[in-house]
Structure formats: structure tokens, C-alpha cells
Design an enzyme around this catalytic site. Structure first.
Site, PDB file in Angstrom:
ATOM      1  N   LEU A 286       0.836  -1.212   0.000  1.00  0.00           N
ATOM      2  CA  LEU A 286       0.000   0.000   0.000  1.00  0.00           C
ATOM      3  C   LEU A 286       0.860   1.246   0.000  1.00  0.00           C
ATOM      4  CD1 LEU A 286      -2.382  -1.026   2.938  1.00  0.00           C
ATOM      5  CD2 LEU A 286      -2.605  -1.615   0.519  1.00  0.00           C
TER       6      LEU A 286
ATOM      7  N   CYS B  91       9.041   4.064   4.433  1.00  0.00           N
ATOM      8  CA  CYS B  91       9.328   2.714   3.931  1.00  0.00           C
ATOM      9  C   CYS B  91      10.635   2.596   3.155  1.00  0.00           C
ATOM     10  CB  CYS B  91       8.170   2.239   3.069  1.00  0.00           C
ATOM     11  SG  CYS B  91       6.612   2.321   3.938  1.00  0.00           S
TER      12      CYS B  91
HETATM   13  C1  UGA Z   1       6.010   2.619  -0.694  1.00  0.00           C
HETATM   14  C2  UGA Z   1       5.648   1.625  -1.816  1.00  0.00           C
HETATM   15  O1  UGA Z   1       5.353   2.332  -3.021  1.00  0.00           O
HETATM   16  C3  UGA Z   1       4.457   0.757  -1.424  1.00  0.00           C
HETATM   17  O2  UGA Z   1       4.217  -0.216  -2.431  1.00  0.00           O
HETATM   18  C4  UGA Z   1       4.784   0.049  -0.095  1.00  0.00           C
HETATM   19  O3  UGA Z   1       3.683  -0.731   0.345  1.00  0.00           O
HETATM   20  C5  UGA Z   1       5.098   1.098   0.958  1.00  0.00           C
HETATM   21  O4  UGA Z   1       6.222   1.885   0.519  1.00  0.00           O
HETATM   22  C6  UGA Z   1       5.425   0.361   2.241  1.00  0.00           C
HETATM   23  O5  UGA Z   1       6.405  -0.402   2.249  1.00  0.00           O
HETATM   24  O6  UGA Z   1       4.629   0.416   3.186  1.00  0.00           O
HETATM   25  P1  UGA Z   1       5.055   4.997   0.107  1.00  0.00           P
HETATM   26  O7  UGA Z   1       6.193   5.021   1.080  1.00  0.00           O
HETATM   27  O8  UGA Z   1       3.693   5.349   0.567  1.00  0.00           O
HETATM   28  O9  UGA Z   1       4.920   3.521  -0.562  1.00  0.00           O
HETATM   29  O10 UGA Z   1       5.435   6.018  -1.024  1.00  0.00           O
HETATM   30  P2  UGA Z   1       5.762   6.001  -2.595  1.00  0.00           P
HETATM   31  O11 UGA Z   1       4.596   6.491  -3.337  1.00  0.00           O
HETATM   32  O12 UGA Z   1       6.329   4.715  -3.001  1.00  0.00           O
HETATM   33  O13 UGA Z   1       6.900   7.136  -2.640  1.00  0.00           O
HETATM   34  C7  UGA Z   1       8.131   6.987  -1.915  1.00  0.00           C
HETATM   35  C8  UGA Z   1       9.082   8.099  -2.252  1.00  0.00           C
HETATM   36  O14 UGA Z   1       9.521   7.992  -3.598  1.00  0.00           O
HETATM   37  C9  UGA Z   1       8.481   9.506  -2.123  1.00  0.00           C
HETATM   38  O15 UGA Z   1       9.423  10.367  -1.544  1.00  0.00           O
HETATM   39  C10 UGA Z   1       8.177   9.895  -3.557  1.00  0.00           C
HETATM   40  O16 UGA Z   1       8.172  11.291  -3.770  1.00  0.00           O
HETATM   41  C11 UGA Z   1       9.353   9.240  -4.270  1.00  0.00           C
HETATM   42  N1  UGA Z   1       9.078   8.984  -5.715  1.00  0.00           N
HETATM   43  C12 UGA Z   1       8.145   8.087  -6.090  1.00  0.00           C
HETATM   44  C13 UGA Z   1       9.829   9.669  -6.656  1.00  0.00           C
HETATM   45  O17 UGA Z   1      10.697  10.509  -6.327  1.00  0.00           O
HETATM   46  N2  UGA Z   1       9.621   9.407  -7.987  1.00  0.00           N
HETATM   47  C14 UGA Z   1       8.695   8.509  -8.399  1.00  0.00           C
HETATM   48  O18 UGA Z   1       8.551   8.308  -9.628  1.00  0.00           O
HETATM   49  C15 UGA Z   1       7.936   7.835  -7.426  1.00  0.00           C
END
Ligand code: UGA
Length: 437
Positions: free
Chosen positions: A153, A263
Site C-alpha cells: 500500500l 518505507c
Molecule cells: C512505498 C511503496 O510504493 C508501497 O508499495 C509500499 O507498500 C510502501 O512503501 C510500504 O512499504 O509500506 P510509500 O512510502 O507510501 O509507498 O510512497 P511512494 O509512493 O512509493 O513514494 C516513496 C518516495 O519515492 C516519495 O518520496 C516519492 O516522492 C518518491 N518517488 C516516487 C519519486 O521521487 N519518484 C517517483 O517516480 C515515485
């Protein structure tokens, strides 16, 4: 089915509520009575779009309840999900499993009939084996089956991710239990989710490897963005061009600041530690961790360059401080690191954050929260678009120009096309793109 979730943190609460919405009878257990009273009245302690309505709906339908009675709740349930926190341990890298094991001990002392015990928390390989040992030690052989069912999630998208996942992963060394999980997730599988049944250890590793791979994609595109800046190429074109190759995939290729959240930083470090423990160093994961740390420094240096190394008494406005949009979560947000660095250098910080003011920032001298975006951007030397909230995608630049002698923007999320700033009297910097070209 009768289910209980131990831990009403992010994962436990969202998953528990969603399982009740699928028609199961769910008890969400926590030690924190204040939190439980709030939840019972429909007051949700986390920011997750749609969750409060879902809690209300399922409380009213009598499928969802909250309790502090751990033993009673376990004994009323067929499936017990462990969803307590696994934060980074004192060594700064490993996962702290003390809460998981303390729940395992409690279960081991109190179960009277067969239970399926599931780790939903993110745990290193072999944790299921250790829980099994704890229960066996208390002579509960035959009274339990330990399963790993990791969650995928994303904060801000958690309900959608629960209801429409790409896959459901069940790690169980027992076919009867696999069938029960197939039934539990039937409506989700019928909507198209793949059902991956594997060993418990494989499921534990799938969770860590998924997060590490996604973090790798982000670091990869961020490193390519650095190169783009040197060779006058637009990183968005590169991300599009490579992402359309289905073997690569277009998601998680948005260049930006260092990745953050509760995460990726924690899980990449824990996975690297597992590799080290098993004498199988994970050099790629280690590079990703190091690159992400360096990214924070690089962005900081870029800001100094934009401000011609004169940071003292400058006012820097942050639009968004959370680690990503649609969350109020500040954990490992690169904004916090940057803000601390800038105030240390004598800058003043204005910030506007759609999820509201943040106590940790408001305690700092020279940091001011504004509940209006245009007041926050008034009389400032630099505007940093840190988080990709929708609110920042259609800014009224005329208003911003009227409020400032000179407007300089550093857009860390590439929300705008840099060509549109030509002849605008706005100096616009973004990530991995030629300046104002
Ligand atoms: C992440 C995973 O995407 C989930 O699948 C997982 O369940 C979760 O961790 C967990 O282990 O509980 P989350 O931490 O909510 O989810 O956030 P993401 O949407 O994955 O983003 C994480 C970071 O990556 C953010 O700082 C976001 O800005 C960055 N990001 C994401 C980017 O810089 N570029 C992207 O293209 C995508």
C-alpha cells in the site's frame, strides 16, 4: 471470516478496515486507548483519503470494532494479523522486531485453538521462522500456522492499492492455508489481481525486494537527471522514452528530490543489512542508499548556487514539506533536512503545506507556516516546490510576481514546462532539464 489486526498503525488500520469492507468481521487491536476512542468515534489519526468514510461505514454495519483486549480478540478470531511497527533499530540499519516478537510471545501464551498468524508488518527473511520457534517453545505445536502476507500500500493511495493490487502475495508452507487466503482475497483476485503463493521466506523477501527495486528506479532516474543537466537534455523525455519499453515500465521514473517516507529509506537499509548478515552483499541496494543520501546534499548545493551562495537573511519558501503528496507524513522527507540546513545558514523559511502546519517545524526559530499559499510566497528570495500536491500545479504566477520584486522558483517535481517561463521574468529551475530552454 473472523479477523483481528494487532496494531492500528498505517498498515493495520487500512488493511483491517478494508477487510471489514469486504464483509469480514474485523477487530483492530491497539494498546493506545485514546487512539481507540478516537477511532470508535470515526476520528482517524492518519491522513488517508477515503479512510474515515470507510471506518464509519463498517462501524455502522457492525463488521468493524476496536479493542484493547489483545487476548480476547485473538481468541475470537480465526486469522490474526500482526501489523505492529518495525522501525529502524538503534544500529541505524536493521529492523527493530521487538514489537513483533512481543506480540508473538503474548499469542504463544494465550491461544487455545488453532489460529493462522500472519505477518503484515515488513519483516526480514526468517522472521516467520522465529515466530514459529517462539510458539513451539510454549508447546503450542499444531495450534498455529505462520504466514507472511506483505502489503504493498502507498500512503495516499492505500485504499485503492488494497482493493485493486497488482498481486496478492501469500507465503505459507501449508496448502490448506493457501486455500483459505485465496478465499479471503477472492473478490480482489476476481477483479484481476494475481495470486502469488510461495514459501514464507520468499514472501518476506518479495516485500523488501519490491521496495528496494522501486527505490532503485527512482535513484536511477535521479542520477540520469544529473547527467541531463550537464548535457542539456530533458529528463522527462528520457523517462518517457525508456518507460514505454514494457520491460522497464513508466512508473516510478519521476525525477525529484531524494526519496523519503517511512518505507523506502528504512527497508533499503534493512535489506542491505540482511545481505550483509548472510555474507551476500547487496551492492546495488547499497549504491541506491548512498546515492539517495548524496541527492539531499546535491539539491542543497543547487539551492546555494541559485542564491549565489548568499543564504544568510534570505527568505526561502517551501511549497509542500511532506515526502510526497496526499499524505501528512514528514518521515524522511527531504524538505526537513533542507530546512534545517538552510536555517543553520541564517535563512528564514516560509512554508505552505496543504495537510496543515507541522509541529516539528513550528518549533524552529525562523520557520513560519502560512495557511495561504500566496501569503507564503510574498517577499521571498526563492520558492521551492518540494511536494507534488495538486494545489501547486496551477499556480497564479501573476499574483506571485505582484508580491515580489523578483521571482525565482526551484521546482523539485518538474510540475511545469520550463519553456513556458521564457519572457515571463520568472527564473525557473527544475530537475534534469536545461535552464529556461
Ligand atoms: C512505498 C511503496 O510504493 C508501497 O508499495 C509500499 O507498500 C510502501 O512503501 C510500504 O512499504 O509500506 P510509500 O512510502 O507510501 O509507498 O510512497 P511512494 O509512493 O512509493 O513514494 C516513496 C518516495 O519515492 C516519495 O518520496 C516519492 O516522492 C518518491 N518517488 C516516487 C519519486 O521521487 N519518484 C517517483 O517516480 C515515485
Amino acid at each position: 471470516m473472523k479477523i483481528c489486526f494487532i496494531g492500528t498503525g498505517y498498515v493495520g488500520l487500512v488493511s483491517g478496515v478494508c477487510f471489514s469492507d469486504l464483509g469480514n468481521s474485523v477487530i483492530c487491536v491497539d494498546k493506545d486507548n485514546d487512539k481507540l476512542s478516537r477511532l470508535e468515534s470515526g476520528d482517524i489519526p492518519i491522513f488517508e483519503p477515503g479512510l474515515s468514510e470507510l471506518v464509519r461505514k463498517n462501524l455502522d454495519a457492525g463488521r468493524l470494532s476496536f479493542s484493547d483486549d489483545l487476548i480476547g480478540s485473538i481468541n475470537k478470531s480465526d486469522i490474526v494479523f500482526i501489523a505492529v511497527g518495525t522501525p529502524t533499530a538503534k544500529d541505524g540499519v536493521s529492523a527493530d522486531l521487538s514489537q513483533v516478537f512481543s506480540v508473538a510471545h503474548l499469542i504463544s501464551k494465550n491461544i487455545k485453538s488453532h489460529k493462522i498468524i500472519v505477518t503484515k508488518s515488513t519483516v526480514p527473511i526468517g522472521t516467520g521462522d522465529k515466530i514459529e520457534k517462539i510458539l513451539n517453545k510454549n508447546k503450542k505445536k499444531g495450534l498455529f500456522t505462520i504466514v507472511s502476507n506483505p502489503e504493498f500500500l502507498r500512503e495516499g493511495e492505500a485504499i485503492k492499492d488494497f482493493k485493486y493490487p497488482d498481486r496478492v502475495v501469500i507465503g505459507a508452507n501449508d496448502n490448506k492455508v493457501v486455500k483459505i487466503f485465496n478465499e479471503l482475497y477472492r473478490s480482489i483476485i476476481n477483479k484481476g489481481a494475481a495470486f502469488v503463493s510461495c514459501s514464507r521466506r520468499a514472501a518476506e523477501l518479495i516485500k523488501y525486494a519490491s521496495n528496494a527495486f522501486l527505490a532503485t528506479k527512482i535513484s536511477f532516474i535521479n542520477e540520469i537527471a544529473n547527467l541531463c543537466e550537464k548535457v542539456q537534455v530533458n529528463v522527462d523525455d528520457v523517462a518517457l522514452g525508456i518507460g514505454l519499453d514494457k520491460r522497464i515500465g513508466s512508473r516510478f521514473l519521476r525525477a525529484g528530490p531524494a526519496y523519503g517516507g517511512s518505507c523506502f529509506p528504512k527497508d533499503t537499509k534493512a535489506l542491505a543489512k540482511v545481505g550483509k548478515n548472510y555474507n551476500s552483499p547487496l551492492s546495488i541496494v547499497n549504491s541506491v542508499i548512498n546515492f539517495n543520501e548524496k541527492r539531499k546534499i546535491d539539491i542543497e548545493k543547487n539551492v546555494y548556487k541559485i542564491l549565489h551562495n548568499k543564504v544568510k537573511n534570505k527568505t526561502i519558501c517551501f511549497l509542500g514539506v511532506t515526502f510526497k503528496a496526499n499524505t501528512d507524513d514528514l518521515r524522511d522527507s527531504s524538505a526537513i533536512n533542507l530546512i534545517y540546513k538552510f536555517i543553520k545558514k541564517g535563512a528564514r523559511i516560509n512554508y505552505f503545506e496543504p495537510s496543515g502546519s507541522k509541529e516539528i517545524l513550528d518549533k524552529q526559530k525562523n520557520v513560519n507556516y502560512f495557511d495561504d499559499l500566496y501569503s507564503a510566497t510574498k517577499n521571498v528570495d526563492l520558492i521551492i516546490i518540494h511536494t507534488e500536491w495538486d494545489e501547486f500545479k496551477n499556480l497564479n504566477f501573476l499574483k506571485i510576481k505582484n508580491n515580489n520584486k523578483k521571482v525565482t522558483i526551484y521546482d523539485l517535481r518538474n510540475l511545469y514546462d520550463n519553456k513556458s517561463f521564457n519572457k515571463s521574468h520568472i527564473t525557473y529551475y527544475s530537475i534534469g532539464r536545461p535552464v529556461n530552454a
